[in-house]
Design a protein around this motif. Structure first.
Motif, short mmCIF file in Angstrom:
data_model
loop_
_atom_site.label_atom_id
_atom_site.label_comp_id
_atom_site.label_asym_id
_atom_site.label_seq_id
_atom_site.Cartn_x
_atom_site.Cartn_y
_atom_site.Cartn_z
N ALA A 180 0.85 -1.19 0.00
CA ALA A 180 0.00 0.00 0.00
C ALA A 180 0.89 1.24 0.00
O ALA A 180 1.65 1.47 0.94
CB ALA A 180 -0.91 0.00 1.22
N ARG A 181 0.79 2.03 -1.04
CA ARG A 181 1.55 3.28 -1.10
C ARG A 181 0.68 4.39 -0.51
O ARG A 181 -0.48 4.56 -0.89
CB ARG A 181 1.95 3.60 -2.53
CG ARG A 181 2.85 2.54 -3.15
CD ARG A 181 3.53 3.03 -4.40
NE ARG A 181 2.60 3.38 -5.46
CZ ARG A 181 2.95 3.94 -6.62
NH1 ARG A 181 4.21 4.22 -6.84
NH2 ARG A 181 2.05 4.21 -7.53
N VAL A 182 1.26 5.12 0.43
CA VAL A 182 0.51 6.18 1.12
C VAL A 182 1.24 7.50 0.99
O VAL A 182 2.46 7.56 0.83
CB VAL A 182 0.29 5.84 2.61
CG1 VAL A 182 -0.55 4.58 2.76
CG2 VAL A 182 1.62 5.67 3.33
N THR A 205 9.29 -1.85 -8.46
CA THR A 205 10.29 -2.39 -7.54
C THR A 205 11.39 -1.37 -7.23
O THR A 205 12.04 -1.45 -6.19
CB THR A 205 10.93 -3.67 -8.10
OG1 THR A 205 11.41 -3.42 -9.43
CG2 THR A 205 9.92 -4.80 -8.16
N ASP A 206 11.59 -0.42 -8.13
CA ASP A 206 12.57 0.64 -7.88
C ASP A 206 12.12 1.49 -6.70
O ASP A 206 12.90 1.81 -5.80
CB ASP A 206 12.74 1.48 -9.14
CG ASP A 206 13.81 2.54 -9.00
OD1 ASP A 206 14.81 2.29 -8.30
OD2 ASP A 206 13.65 3.63 -9.58
N GLU A 207 10.84 1.83 -6.68
CA GLU A 207 10.31 2.69 -5.62
C GLU A 207 10.19 1.93 -4.30
O GLU A 207 10.54 2.45 -3.24
CB GLU A 207 8.94 3.23 -6.02
CG GLU A 207 8.28 4.08 -4.97
CD GLU A 207 6.93 4.58 -5.42
OE1 GLU A 207 5.91 4.17 -4.84
OE2 GLU A 207 6.91 5.37 -6.39
N VAL A 208 9.68 0.70 -4.34
CA VAL A 208 9.38 -0.03 -3.11
C VAL A 208 10.62 -0.67 -2.50
O VAL A 208 10.83 -0.63 -1.29
CB VAL A 208 8.31 -1.10 -3.37
CG1 VAL A 208 8.02 -1.91 -2.09
CG2 VAL A 208 7.03 -0.46 -3.88
N TYR A 209 11.46 -1.26 -3.35
CA TYR A 209 12.61 -2.02 -2.84
C TYR A 209 13.97 -1.45 -3.24
O TYR A 209 15.01 -1.99 -2.83
CB TYR A 209 12.54 -3.47 -3.35
CG TYR A 209 11.34 -4.23 -2.82
CD1 TYR A 209 11.27 -4.62 -1.48
CD2 TYR A 209 10.29 -4.56 -3.66
CE1 TYR A 209 10.18 -5.32 -1.00
CE2 TYR A 209 9.18 -5.27 -3.18
CZ TYR A 209 9.14 -5.65 -1.85
OH TYR A 209 8.06 -6.34 -1.37
N GLY A 210 13.98 -0.40 -4.04
CA GLY A 210 15.25 0.16 -4.49
C GLY A 210 15.97 -0.71 -5.49
O GLY A 210 17.19 -0.65 -5.62
N ILE A 211 15.22 -1.53 -6.23
CA ILE A 211 15.80 -2.43 -7.23
C ILE A 211 15.28 -2.00 -8.59
O ILE A 211 14.07 -1.99 -8.83
CB ILE A 211 15.41 -3.89 -6.97
CG1 ILE A 211 15.77 -4.32 -5.54
CG2 ILE A 211 16.09 -4.81 -7.98
CD1 ILE A 211 15.22 -5.68 -5.16
N GLY A 212 16.18 -1.64 -9.50
CA GLY A 212 15.76 -1.18 -10.82
C GLY A 212 16.88 -1.30 -11.83
O GLY A 212 17.90 -1.96 -11.59
N GLY A 213 16.70 -0.65 -12.96
CA GLY A 213 17.69 -0.69 -14.03
C GLY A 213 17.74 -2.03 -14.74
O GLY A 213 18.82 -2.52 -15.09
N PHE A 214 16.57 -2.62 -15.02
CA PHE A 214 16.53 -3.98 -15.56
C PHE A 214 16.97 -4.06 -17.01
O PHE A 214 17.26 -5.15 -17.49
CB PHE A 214 15.11 -4.55 -15.40
CG PHE A 214 14.64 -4.58 -13.98
CD1 PHE A 214 15.35 -5.27 -13.01
CD2 PHE A 214 13.50 -3.89 -13.59
CE1 PHE A 214 14.93 -5.30 -11.69
CE2 PHE A 214 13.07 -3.91 -12.27
CZ PHE A 214 13.79 -4.61 -11.32
N THR A 215 17.03 -2.94 -17.72
CA THR A 215 17.53 -2.96 -19.10
C THR A 215 19.01 -2.58 -19.17
O THR A 215 19.62 -2.68 -20.22
CB THR A 215 16.74 -1.98 -20.00
OG1 THR A 215 17.08 -0.63 -19.65
CG2 THR A 215 15.25 -2.18 -19.85
N LYS A 216 19.55 -2.13 -18.05
CA LYS A 216 20.92 -1.59 -18.06
C LYS A 216 21.95 -2.57 -17.52
O LYS A 216 23.15 -2.35 -17.67
CB LYS A 216 20.95 -0.29 -17.25
CG LYS A 216 20.09 0.81 -17.85
CD LYS A 216 20.07 2.05 -17.00
CE LYS A 216 19.32 3.19 -17.69
NZ LYS A 216 17.92 2.84 -18.01
N GLY A 217 21.51 -3.61 -16.87
CA GLY A 217 22.44 -4.60 -16.32
C GLY A 217 21.69 -5.88 -16.01
O GLY A 217 20.47 -5.97 -16.15
N PHE A 218 22.44 -6.88 -15.57
CA PHE A 218 21.84 -8.17 -15.27
C PHE A 218 21.24 -8.18 -13.87
O PHE A 218 21.83 -7.65 -12.92
CB PHE A 218 22.90 -9.28 -15.38
CG PHE A 218 23.32 -9.56 -16.79
CD1 PHE A 218 22.53 -10.35 -17.61
CD2 PHE A 218 24.49 -9.02 -17.30
CE1 PHE A 218 22.91 -10.61 -18.93
CE2 PHE A 218 24.88 -9.27 -18.61
CZ PHE A 218 24.09 -10.07 -19.42
#
Length: 438
Positions: free
Chosen positions: A94-96, A361-374
């Motif tokens: 839930a984003r608040v 997932t970038d916003e919630v978990y800080g995981i992103g850049g799926f096209t830029k690296g493995f």
């Protein structure tokens, strides 16, 4: 995706309750140590006896609501409750955010409170209420402000979407609520059954124990999904002037999609685009019941591309488990920030439920850049829960309605566009695949 025969995904042989009872005693210890067994005391108690009807039924989603909150003058923080109406069978995010109050006297961001934009995560077995903290700058009576949902909670239903936060001399402040468990860390519990390498990764038209198939069980097209690409095989279509759809490089397997120079026909339909797929439906070494699949890849970013890594029951579709899916045919989809995980339930090519989550997932978990690296995308299938991971961190969990099934993997990049299909890259680069069996 939605499986074979329309990317839609069979009939389970047992109920989840048949498998849960021996593990209940170990539940608490497993949760505390981030074990690969994902039992939590509340989740197990709530769903062990649910009738999944051989994988055709799923528990009702929980409804999330924002509750009113009170704090006293002089406080530096207000605790705002977010509450579920029932135990959740799956992760809810839930984003608040905060919003100024209304009327002549109202709380103002930067004056009375510090604005927030946060995610509240409920995992199966978590307490039904959690609080989000809002920093208070100057708390005075009647300077009320609002905490509200940004949108409907991911993975749950929308209840009361906003509530006032009030400064009050006489009322007791809203207490902080106990947090749930920490996210699990991916640690395979099974025995390594297969791993991708130049020597092990082979493919052919039909596929066999030592080769993935270059087509789905139902063929080389998915018109039921409105796909505009034909799944290519470089050997079968070697005289059609196509670019190689599959090639192994030093970086890994390149799964290449393309706009065709000349249309190709399949089942009476002409296709202007080339898609690519590898399916393990005829490859027993790739198939497991319980265990883990871990898939490491770099994603395409081309509009109209539809990459995925997914599992289908060896007994037929449904069910289906989507480990990763990227909806590049949607204009709003951001390949670098978004992921999707979905369960498809039902039997005999009839989907009776679809349960999953679209996630930033970038916003919630800080995981992103799926096209830029493995990045690694993994799923752990256990009798009680199915748990998803990105880069080793748990991002989603759902109660397992498919007890007793066996699975085979599919990785593909479909094409769903009528455009030029030349922007960015339409290729998915697969660096590694590991399959563990419990």
């Amino acid at each position: 995706m939605a499986a074979v025969a329309g990317r839609q995904a069979s009939e389970a042989k047992f109920t989840t309750a048949d498998f849960l009872r021996p593990a209940i005693d170990a539940a608490a210890a497993a949760a505390e140590t981030n074990s690969t067994v994902s039992f939590s005391s509340l989740g197990t108690a709530n769903f062990a006896d649910f009738d999944f009807a051989n994988g055709t039924r799923y528990p009702e989603q929980a409804t999330a609501s924002v509750g009113p909150a009170t704090y006293k003058p002089g406080a530096t923080v207000a605790h705002v409750p977010i509450t579920l109406d029932r135990p959740t069978p799956n992760t809810i995010i839930a984003r608040v955010m905060t919003e100024d109050g209304t009327g002549l006297v109202r709380g103002v961001a930067g004056v009375n409170y510090q604005p927030i934009y946060k995610s509240v995560i409920f995992r199966p077995g978590d307490p039904l209420t959690k609080t989000v903290e809002v920093p208070i700058i100057l708390g005075i009576p009647q300077a009320d402000f609002i905490v509200r949902f940004v949108e409907a909670p991911w993975g749950g239903k929308l209840g009361t979407d906003r509530a006032y936060v009030q400064c009050d001399f006489q009322k007791e402040p809203t207490p902080t609520q106990t947090e749930g468990r920490a996210p699990r860390i991916f640690t395979p519990s099974g025995t390594l059954q297969w791993r991708m390498s130049r020597d092990t990764l082979k493919w052919s038209d039909a596929g066999h124990d030592k080769a993935w198939s270059t087509k789905l069980p139902n063929g080389r097209s998915q018109p039921g999904n409105q796909e505009t690409g034909i799944y290519l095989d470089g050997w079968l279509y070697r005289d059609a002037g196509i670019e190689p759809p599959l090639r192994y490089t030093d970086e890994g397997l390149v799964m290449h999609t393309q706009k065709l120079k000349q249309p190709l026909e399949w089942n009476g339909v002409f296709y202007n685009y080339g898609s690519v797929v590898l399916s393990g439906h005829n490859s027993k070494p790739l198939q497991i019941g319980y265990g883990q699949y871990e898939f490491t890849a770099k994603m395409p970013d081309r509009r109209g591309s539809w990459p995925a890594f997914w599992l289908i029951s060896t007994a037929g579709w449904p069910p289906e488990i989507d480990i990763y899916e990227g909806f590049g045919f949607e204009s709003w989809w951001d390949f670098d920030r978004y992921t999707a995980n979905t369960l498809h339930g039902g039997a005999n090519i009839n989907r009776t439920f679809q349960q999953g989550i679209f996630m930033n997932t970038d916003e919630v978990y800080g995981i992103g850049g799926f096209t830029k690296g493995f990045h690694s995308f993994a799923v752990d299938i256990q009798p009680d829960y199915i748990t998803w991971f990105i880069d080793g961190k748990e991002t989603y969990q759902a109660v397992n309605p498919f007890a007793g099934f066996r699975w085979y993997p599919i990785m593909d990049v479909a094409v769903k566009t009528n455009g030029d299909y030349r922007d960015g890259s339409g290729d998915m680069l697969v660096k590694d695949i590991k399959i563990y069996s419990n």
